[in-house]
Design a protein around this motif. Structure first.
Motif, PDB file in Angstrom:
ATOM      1  N   HIS A  69       0.853  -1.199   0.000  1.00 13.55           N
ATOM      2  CA  HIS A  69       0.000   0.000   0.000  1.00 13.55           C
ATOM      3  C   HIS A  69       0.878   1.233   0.000  1.00 13.55           C
ATOM      4  O   HIS A  69       2.052   1.203   0.385  1.00 13.55           O
ATOM      5  CB  HIS A  69      -0.965  -0.011   1.184  1.00 13.55           C
ATOM      6  N   GLY A  74      -4.436   0.064  -1.324  1.00 16.81           N
ATOM      7  CA  GLY A  74      -3.660  -1.164  -1.396  1.00 16.81           C
ATOM      8  C   GLY A  74      -3.670  -1.701  -2.812  1.00 16.81           C
ATOM      9  O   GLY A  74      -4.603  -1.445  -3.583  1.00 16.81           O
ATOM     10  N   VAL A 107      -5.918  -0.653   5.640  1.00 18.05           N
ATOM     11  CA  VAL A 107      -6.103  -0.125   4.287  1.00 18.05           C
ATOM     12  C   VAL A 107      -7.538  -0.448   3.846  1.00 18.05           C
ATOM     13  O   VAL A 107      -7.931  -1.611   3.848  1.00 18.05           O
ATOM     14  CB  VAL A 107      -5.088  -0.754   3.306  1.00 18.05           C
TER      15      VAL A 107
END
Ligand SMILES: CC(C)(COP(=O)(O)OP(=O)(O)OC[C@H]1O[C@@H](n2cnc3c(N)ncnc32)[C@H](O)[C@@H]1OP(=O)(O)O)[C@@H](O)C(=O)NCCC(=O)NCCS
Length: 142
Positions: A69, A74, A107
Protein backbone atom coordinates in the motif's frame (compact mmCIF):
# COMPACT_ATOMS: atom_id res chain seq x y z
CA UNK A 1 1.15 -18.31 8.66
CA UNK A 2 -2.22 -19.31 7.27
CA UNK A 3 -2.98 -22.76 5.99
CA UNK A 4 -5.93 -23.24 3.67
CA UNK A 5 -7.00 -26.58 2.27
CA UNK A 6 -3.81 -28.12 0.89
CA UNK A 7 -2.06 -24.76 0.64
CA UNK A 8 0.26 -23.11 3.14
CA UNK A 9 0.49 -19.36 2.69
CA UNK A 10 3.49 -17.56 4.14
CA UNK A 11 5.71 -14.57 3.41
CA UNK A 12 8.41 -14.97 0.76
CA UNK A 13 11.84 -15.95 2.00
CA UNK A 14 15.16 -15.81 0.20
CA UNK A 15 15.06 -19.46 -0.83
CA UNK A 16 11.86 -18.88 -2.81
CA UNK A 17 13.36 -16.47 -5.31
CA UNK A 18 14.03 -18.83 -8.22
CA UNK A 19 10.70 -20.62 -7.83
CA UNK A 20 8.72 -17.40 -7.61
CA UNK A 21 10.35 -15.89 -10.67
CA UNK A 22 9.86 -19.13 -12.61
CA UNK A 23 6.19 -19.11 -11.57
CA UNK A 24 5.69 -15.53 -12.73
CA UNK A 25 7.36 -16.28 -16.04
CA UNK A 26 5.36 -19.48 -16.58
CA UNK A 27 2.15 -17.55 -15.85
CA UNK A 28 3.00 -14.91 -18.45
CA UNK A 29 3.26 -12.11 -15.91
CA UNK A 30 6.80 -10.99 -16.78
CA UNK A 31 7.06 -8.71 -19.81
CA UNK A 32 10.35 -7.31 -21.11
CA UNK A 33 10.22 -4.11 -19.05
CA UNK A 34 9.67 -6.05 -15.80
CA UNK A 35 12.65 -6.97 -13.63
CA UNK A 36 11.23 -9.60 -11.28
CA UNK A 37 14.39 -9.72 -9.16
CA UNK A 38 14.21 -5.98 -8.56
CA UNK A 39 10.46 -6.19 -7.92
CA UNK A 40 11.07 -8.79 -5.21
CA UNK A 41 13.90 -6.74 -3.69
CA UNK A 42 11.72 -3.65 -3.43
CA UNK A 43 8.61 -5.40 -2.12
CA UNK A 44 9.44 -8.51 -0.07
CA UNK A 45 9.41 -8.13 3.69
CA UNK A 46 8.98 -4.34 3.70
CA UNK A 47 6.84 -2.33 6.09
CA UNK A 48 4.37 -1.40 3.37
CA UNK A 49 4.67 -4.39 1.08
CA UNK A 50 5.39 -8.08 0.88
CA UNK A 51 5.35 -11.07 -1.41
CA UNK A 52 3.23 -13.98 -0.17
CA UNK A 53 3.76 -17.48 -1.47
CA UNK A 54 1.54 -20.53 -1.41
CA UNK A 55 3.22 -23.89 -0.89
CA UNK A 56 1.42 -27.03 -2.05
CA UNK A 57 1.70 -30.26 -0.01
CA UNK A 58 4.58 -31.46 -2.18
CA UNK A 59 6.58 -28.49 -0.87
CA UNK A 60 6.42 -26.54 -4.10
CA UNK A 61 5.94 -22.77 -4.31
CA UNK A 62 3.02 -22.79 -6.76
CA UNK A 63 1.08 -19.65 -5.85
CA UNK A 64 1.96 -16.01 -5.24
CA UNK A 65 0.75 -12.49 -4.69
CA UNK A 66 2.70 -9.26 -4.25
CA UNK A 67 0.83 -6.90 -1.96
CA UNK A 68 1.47 -3.38 -0.78
CA UNK A 69 0.00 0.00 0.00
CA UNK A 70 1.03 3.58 -0.59
CA UNK A 71 -0.67 5.03 2.50
CA UNK A 72 -3.92 5.50 0.60
CA UNK A 73 -4.74 2.42 -1.45
CA UNK A 74 -3.66 -1.16 -1.40
CA UNK A 75 -2.50 -2.98 -4.49
CA UNK A 76 -2.15 -6.60 -5.56
CA UNK A 77 0.36 -7.68 -8.20
CA UNK A 78 1.70 -11.00 -9.49
CA UNK A 79 -1.37 -13.05 -8.60
CA UNK A 80 -0.25 -16.40 -9.99
CA UNK A 81 -1.10 -20.08 -9.69
CA UNK A 82 0.99 -22.71 -11.46
CA UNK A 83 -0.89 -24.21 -14.38
CA UNK A 84 -1.12 -27.66 -12.82
CA UNK A 85 -2.37 -26.29 -9.49
CA UNK A 86 -5.26 -24.26 -10.87
CA UNK A 87 -8.93 -24.87 -10.23
CA UNK A 88 -8.44 -25.86 -6.59
CA UNK A 89 -9.24 -22.56 -4.95
CA UNK A 90 -5.62 -21.47 -4.58
CA UNK A 91 -6.12 -18.29 -6.59
CA UNK A 92 -9.09 -17.39 -4.43
CA UNK A 93 -7.12 -18.16 -1.26
CA UNK A 94 -4.18 -16.05 -2.32
CA UNK A 95 -6.27 -13.03 -3.28
CA UNK A 96 -7.99 -13.36 0.12
CA UNK A 97 -4.57 -13.49 1.81
CA UNK A 98 -3.54 -10.30 0.02
CA UNK A 99 -6.78 -8.61 1.04
CA UNK A 100 -6.25 -9.73 4.64
CA UNK A 101 -2.68 -8.39 4.63
CA UNK A 102 -4.10 -4.98 3.67
CA UNK A 103 -7.06 -5.16 6.04
CA UNK A 104 -4.70 -5.90 8.93
CA UNK A 105 -2.89 -2.62 8.16
CA UNK A 106 -6.07 -0.56 8.05
CA UNK A 107 -6.10 -0.13 4.29
CA UNK A 108 -9.74 0.34 3.23
CA UNK A 109 -9.55 -0.50 -0.46
CA UNK A 110 -7.57 -2.84 -2.67
CA UNK A 111 -6.95 -2.38 -6.36
CA UNK A 112 -5.16 -4.27 -9.09
CA UNK A 113 -4.45 -3.82 -12.76
CA UNK A 114 -5.15 -6.30 -15.54
CA UNK A 115 -3.23 -6.02 -18.77
CA UNK A 116 -5.30 -5.51 -21.92
CA UNK A 117 -3.85 -8.80 -23.14
CA UNK A 118 -5.29 -10.66 -20.13
CA UNK A 119 -8.89 -9.49 -19.94
CA UNK A 120 -10.14 -13.08 -19.55
CA UNK A 121 -9.02 -12.98 -15.93
CA UNK A 122 -11.56 -10.25 -15.16
CA UNK A 123 -14.22 -12.87 -14.55
CA UNK A 124 -11.99 -14.54 -11.95
CA UNK A 125 -11.79 -11.31 -9.93
CA UNK A 126 -15.46 -10.47 -10.54
CA UNK A 127 -16.33 -13.86 -9.05
CA UNK A 128 -14.35 -12.91 -5.93
CA UNK A 129 -16.35 -9.70 -5.53
CA UNK A 130 -14.04 -7.26 -7.28
CA UNK A 131 -15.49 -4.52 -9.47
CA UNK A 132 -14.08 -2.93 -12.61
CA UNK A 133 -13.67 0.83 -12.22
CA UNK A 134 -13.69 3.43 -14.99
CA UNK A 135 -10.24 4.95 -14.52
CA UNK A 136 -7.42 5.84 -16.83
CA UNK A 137 -4.08 4.64 -15.47
CA UNK A 138 -1.14 6.79 -16.50
CA UNK A 139 2.56 6.15 -15.99
CA UNK A 140 5.97 7.71 -16.43
CA UNK A 141 9.29 5.93 -16.08
CA UNK A 142 11.46 7.67 -13.47
C1 LIG B 1 -6.31 -16.42 -12.57
C2 LIG B 1 -5.68 -17.50 -11.69
C3 LIG B 1 -4.89 -16.83 -10.57
C4 LIG B 1 -6.81 -18.35 -11.09
O1 LIG B 1 -6.24 -19.30 -10.20
P1 LIG B 1 -7.04 -20.62 -9.74
O2 LIG B 1 -6.30 -21.20 -8.60
O3 LIG B 1 -7.30 -21.49 -10.92
O4 LIG B 1 -8.42 -19.99 -9.27
P2 LIG B 1 -9.43 -20.67 -8.21
O5 LIG B 1 -9.37 -22.14 -8.35
O6 LIG B 1 -9.18 -20.10 -6.87
O7 LIG B 1 -10.81 -20.14 -8.76
C5 LIG B 1 -11.70 -19.39 -7.98
C6 LIG B 1 -12.96 -19.17 -8.79
O8 LIG B 1 -12.64 -18.41 -9.97
C7 LIG B 1 -13.01 -19.14 -11.15
N1 LIG B 1 -11.99 -18.88 -12.15
C8 LIG B 1 -10.71 -19.26 -12.14
N2 LIG B 1 -10.07 -18.79 -13.23
C9 LIG B 1 -10.98 -18.12 -13.95
C10 LIG B 1 -10.94 -17.42 -15.18
N3 LIG B 1 -9.80 -17.29 -15.88
N4 LIG B 1 -12.07 -16.84 -15.62
C11 LIG B 1 -13.22 -16.94 -14.90
N5 LIG B 1 -13.32 -17.58 -13.73
C12 LIG B 1 -12.21 -18.17 -13.26
C13 LIG B 1 -13.05 -20.58 -10.72
O9 LIG B 1 -13.91 -21.32 -11.54
C14 LIG B 1 -13.57 -20.47 -9.30
O10 LIG B 1 -14.95 -20.28 -9.32
P3 LIG B 1 -15.91 -21.04 -8.27
O11 LIG B 1 -15.41 -20.66 -6.90
O12 LIG B 1 -17.26 -20.51 -8.58
O13 LIG B 1 -15.72 -22.48 -8.55
C15 LIG B 1 -4.77 -18.44 -12.52
O14 LIG B 1 -5.50 -18.90 -13.65
C16 LIG B 1 -3.50 -17.80 -13.01
O15 LIG B 1 -2.47 -17.81 -12.34
N6 LIG B 1 -3.51 -17.22 -14.24
C17 LIG B 1 -2.30 -16.69 -14.87
C18 LIG B 1 -1.78 -15.47 -14.17
C19 LIG B 1 -2.74 -14.30 -14.21
O16 LIG B 1 -3.33 -13.99 -15.25
N7 LIG B 1 -2.87 -13.61 -13.07
C20 LIG B 1 -3.70 -12.43 -12.93
C21 LIG B 1 -2.92 -11.22 -13.28
S1 LIG B 1 -3.93 -9.73 -13.11
Amino acid sequence: MDTTESLTIRPFDAGDRAAVIALWRACGLVVPHNDPDADIDRAAGRANSDVLVGVTPDGRVAVSVMVGHDGHRGWLYYVAVAQDARGRGHGRAMVAAGEEWLRARGVPKAQLMIRDTNTAVRDFYAGLGWDAVPRTVMERWL
